[in-house]
Structure formats: C-alpha cells, structure tokens
Scaffold this motif. Sequence first.
Motif, PDB file in Angstrom:
ATOM      1  N   GLY A   1       0.777  -1.236   0.000  1.00  0.00           N
ATOM      2  CA  GLY A   1       0.000   0.000   0.000  1.00  0.00           C
ATOM      3  C   GLY A   1       0.802   1.277   0.000  1.00  0.00           C
ATOM      4  N   HIS A   2       2.097   1.207  -0.344  1.00  0.00           N
ATOM      5  CA  HIS A   2       2.942   2.391  -0.356  1.00  0.00           C
ATOM      6  C   HIS A   2       2.975   3.080  -1.712  1.00  0.00           C
ATOM      7  CE1 HIS A   2       4.193   1.450   3.665  1.00  0.00           C
ATOM      8  NE2 HIS A   2       4.647   0.267   3.289  1.00  0.00           N
ATOM      9  N   MET A   3       2.374   2.456  -2.707  1.00  0.00           N
ATOM     10  CA  MET A   3       2.250   3.077  -4.019  1.00  0.00           C
ATOM     11  C   MET A   3       0.968   2.566  -4.661  1.00  0.00           C
ATOM     12  SD  MET A   3       4.971   1.128  -6.548  1.00  0.00           S
ATOM     13  CE  MET A   3       4.232   1.717  -8.057  1.00  0.00           C
ATOM     14  N   GLY A   4       0.497   3.303  -5.635  1.00  0.00           N
ATOM     15  CA  GLY A   4      -0.734   2.922  -6.307  1.00  0.00           C
ATOM     16  C   GLY A   4      -0.482   2.205  -7.618  1.00  0.00           C
ATOM     17  N   VAL A   5      -1.573   1.805  -8.239  1.00  0.00           N
ATOM     18  CA  VAL A   5      -1.528   1.126  -9.532  1.00  0.00           C
ATOM     19  C   VAL A   5      -1.533   2.179 -10.635  1.00  0.00           C
ATOM     20  CG1 VAL A   5      -2.776  -0.405 -11.092  1.00  0.00           C
ATOM     21  CG2 VAL A   5      -2.721  -0.909  -8.648  1.00  0.00           C
ATOM     22  N   SER A   6      -0.485   2.196 -11.424  1.00  0.00           N
ATOM     23  CA  SER A   6      -0.418   3.090 -12.585  1.00  0.00           C
ATOM     24  C   SER A   6      -1.137   2.428 -13.750  1.00  0.00           C
ATOM     25  CB  SER A   6       1.043   3.350 -12.966  1.00  0.00           C
ATOM     26  OG  SER A   6       1.636   2.134 -13.424  1.00  0.00           O
ATOM     27  N   ALA A   7      -1.341   3.176 -14.812  1.00  0.00           N
ATOM     28  CA  ALA A   7      -1.971   2.604 -16.007  1.00  0.00           C
ATOM     29  C   ALA A   7      -1.125   1.456 -16.566  1.00  0.00           C
ATOM     30  CB  ALA A   7      -2.167   3.692 -17.066  1.00  0.00           C
TER      31      ALA A   7
ATOM     32  N   ARG B   1      -0.050  -4.575 -16.998  1.00  0.00           N
ATOM     33  CA  ARG B   1       0.776  -5.731 -16.629  1.00  0.00           C
ATOM     34  C   ARG B   1      -0.035  -6.729 -15.797  1.00  0.00           C
ATOM     35  NH1 ARG B   1       6.378  -5.014 -17.339  1.00  0.00           N
ATOM     36  NH2 ARG B   1       6.929  -2.905 -17.970  1.00  0.00           N
ATOM     37  N   LEU B   2      -0.751  -6.222 -14.791  1.00  0.00           N
ATOM     38  CA  LEU B   2      -1.549  -7.101 -13.934  1.00  0.00           C
ATOM     39  C   LEU B   2      -2.657  -7.790 -14.731  1.00  0.00           C
ATOM     40  CD1 LEU B   2      -1.833  -4.822 -10.777  1.00  0.00           C
ATOM     41  CD2 LEU B   2      -0.483  -6.931 -10.999  1.00  0.00           C
ATOM     42  N   SER B   3      -3.280  -7.058 -15.626  1.00  0.00           N
ATOM     43  CA  SER B   3      -4.370  -7.655 -16.414  1.00  0.00           C
ATOM     44  C   SER B   3      -3.861  -8.776 -17.312  1.00  0.00           C
ATOM     45  CB  SER B   3      -5.093  -6.587 -17.241  1.00  0.00           C
ATOM     46  OG  SER B   3      -4.294  -6.122 -18.301  1.00  0.00           O
ATOM     47  N   LYS B   4      -2.675  -8.596 -17.875  1.00  0.00           N
ATOM     48  CA  LYS B   4      -2.104  -9.640 -18.726  1.00  0.00           C
ATOM     49  C   LYS B   4      -1.700 -10.864 -17.908  1.00  0.00           C
ATOM     50  CE  LYS B   4      -0.391  -6.873 -22.571  1.00  0.00           C
ATOM     51  NZ  LYS B   4       0.770  -6.588 -23.425  1.00  0.00           N
ATOM     52  N   ALA B   5      -1.140 -10.634 -16.727  1.00  0.00           N
ATOM     53  CA  ALA B   5      -0.667 -11.735 -15.892  1.00  0.00           C
ATOM     54  C   ALA B   5      -1.804 -12.493 -15.223  1.00  0.00           C
ATOM     55  CB  ALA B   5       0.289 -11.208 -14.828  1.00  0.00           C
ATOM     56  N   LEU B   6      -2.905 -11.790 -14.915  1.00  0.00           N
ATOM     57  CA  LEU B   6      -3.966 -12.384 -14.104  1.00  0.00           C
ATOM     58  C   LEU B   6      -5.280 -12.595 -14.859  1.00  0.00           C
ATOM     59  CD1 LEU B   6      -3.221 -10.243 -10.947  1.00  0.00           C
ATOM     60  CD2 LEU B   6      -2.653 -12.665 -11.291  1.00  0.00           C
TER      61      LEU B   6
ATOM     62  N   THR C   1      -7.328 -10.442 -16.150  1.00  0.00           N
ATOM     63  CA  THR C   1      -8.359  -9.490 -15.736  1.00  0.00           C
ATOM     64  C   THR C   1      -8.346  -8.361 -16.755  1.00  0.00           C
ATOM     65  OG1 THR C   1      -6.799  -8.258 -14.339  1.00  0.00           O
ATOM     66  CG2 THR C   1      -8.037 -10.056 -13.278  1.00  0.00           C
ATOM     67  N   THR C   2      -8.991  -7.264 -16.433  1.00  0.00           N
ATOM     68  CA  THR C   2      -8.933  -6.092 -17.306  1.00  0.00           C
ATOM     69  C   THR C   2      -8.130  -4.991 -16.633  1.00  0.00           C
ATOM     70  OG1 THR C   2     -10.927  -5.074 -16.384  1.00  0.00           O
ATOM     71  CG2 THR C   2     -11.230  -6.620 -18.241  1.00  0.00           C
ATOM     72  N   PRO C   3      -7.489  -4.135 -17.418  1.00  0.00           N
ATOM     73  CA  PRO C   3      -6.807  -2.989 -16.812  1.00  0.00           C
ATOM     74  C   PRO C   3      -7.784  -2.094 -16.052  1.00  0.00           C
ATOM     75  CG  PRO C   3      -6.163  -3.224 -19.127  1.00  0.00           C
ATOM     76  CD  PRO C   3      -7.277  -4.184 -18.872  1.00  0.00           C
ATOM     77  N   GLN C   4      -9.021  -2.008 -16.558  1.00  0.00           N
ATOM     78  CA  GLN C   4     -10.022  -1.172 -15.918  1.00  0.00           C
ATOM     79  C   GLN C   4     -10.317  -1.622 -14.487  1.00  0.00           C
ATOM     80  OE1 GLN C   4     -10.407  -2.473 -19.051  1.00  0.00           O
ATOM     81  NE2 GLN C   4     -10.084  -0.576 -20.183  1.00  0.00           N
ATOM     82  N   LEU C   5     -10.282  -2.920 -14.248  1.00  0.00           N
ATOM     83  CA  LEU C   5     -10.501  -3.432 -12.894  1.00  0.00           C
ATOM     84  C   LEU C   5      -9.518  -2.790 -11.926  1.00  0.00           C
ATOM     85  CD1 LEU C   5     -11.729  -5.601 -10.893  1.00  0.00           C
ATOM     86  CD2 LEU C   5      -9.736  -6.975 -11.520  1.00  0.00           C
ATOM     87  N   TRP C   6      -8.248  -2.827 -12.271  1.00  0.00           N
ATOM     88  CA  TRP C   6      -7.206  -2.300 -11.400  1.00  0.00           C
ATOM     89  C   TRP C   6      -7.258  -0.781 -11.303  1.00  0.00           C
ATOM     90  CZ3 TRP C   6      -5.300  -5.819  -8.392  1.00  0.00           C
ATOM     91  CH2 TRP C   6      -5.374  -7.147  -8.809  1.00  0.00           C
ATOM     92  N   MET C   7      -7.535  -0.113 -12.406  1.00  0.00           N
ATOM     93  CA  MET C   7      -7.629   1.346 -12.384  1.00  0.00           C
ATOM     94  C   MET C   7      -8.840   1.802 -11.568  1.00  0.00           C
ATOM     95  SD  MET C   7      -4.929   2.349 -13.914  1.00  0.00           S
ATOM     96  CE  MET C   7      -5.274   4.097 -13.885  1.00  0.00           C
ATOM     97  N   ASN C   8      -9.961   1.094 -11.695  1.00  0.00           N
ATOM     98  CA  ASN C   8     -11.148   1.453 -10.919  1.00  0.00           C
ATOM     99  C   ASN C   8     -10.914   1.273  -9.421  1.00  0.00           C
ATOM    100  OD1 ASN C   8     -12.545   2.112 -13.239  1.00  0.00           O
ATOM    101  ND2 ASN C   8     -13.648   0.170 -13.343  1.00  0.00           N
ATOM    102  N   MET C   9     -10.240   0.192  -9.054  1.00  0.00           N
ATOM    103  CA  MET C   9      -9.924  -0.013  -7.631  1.00  0.00           C
ATOM    104  C   MET C   9      -9.047   1.125  -7.121  1.00  0.00           C
ATOM    105  SD  MET C   9      -9.246  -3.994  -6.759  1.00  0.00           S
ATOM    106  CE  MET C   9      -8.489  -4.594  -8.259  1.00  0.00           C
ATOM    107  N   GLN C  10      -8.029   1.487  -7.904  1.00  0.00           N
ATOM    108  CA  GLN C  10      -7.128   2.549  -7.476  1.00  0.00           C
ATOM    109  C   GLN C  10      -7.852   3.881  -7.386  1.00  0.00           C
ATOM    110  OE1 GLN C  10      -3.741   2.048  -6.541  1.00  0.00           O
ATOM    111  NE2 GLN C  10      -4.218   4.011  -5.620  1.00  0.00           N
TER     112      GLN C  10
END
Length: 98
Positions: A47-53, A58-63, A65-74
């Motif tokens: 929790g010391h840094m956020g998710v960049s675009a 990267r997370l969406s490709k590895a997991l 998911t969609t990039p939007q999922l991670w961006m919306n959470m952030q």
Amino acid sequence: MIKRGIAPVHPGVILKGLYLEPLEITITQAAGQLGIARKTLSQLVNGHMGVSAEMAIRLSKALNTTPQLWMNMQQGYDLWIAEKKSADIKVLPFAMAS
C-alpha cells in the motif's frame, strides 16, 4: 460521492490476498513475471504506491483481468482518501457568467 464509512481496500491488498497468496507466488516471482523490480511490487502490495496505467496493463495480462478493474480499484481508493481530507481543501467557486 463515495460513502465515508468503510474504506475501499487498496489494490495491492487485493493483489496479495486474492492472487499471489492463493497461487503461492512470492513477491520476487511475481515481480519477475510482471517484468518489474521486486521493490516496486513490494511497495504496491504493502500500500505504499498505487496502480499506474502501465501496472494495470501488466496485472491484467498476468492475471487474466482487465486494466479497468485495477484502475477502478485505485481510483476508488484515491478518491476515498481525498474525500477524507476534503474539509481541509479550500476552494473559491467560479463566478457564473451573466
């Protein structure tokens, strides 16, 4: 407007709790697979840094998911934090043109 009651969970906590731990993937292994430094991923999951675009991609490709999922959470997390401080934000409204 976001409710002030329960804080949204930081995306790094979600990453660690729902993906890395159940898959038994270490921070070092995950960082290597994501193509990033171990320190960067450690900062994210703690929790010391956020998710960049770029990280969202990267997370969406590895997991799978969609990039939007991670961006919306952030975005939800960031907005909640900012709204907690909103009383300290002093702004003068713009005058409407007549």
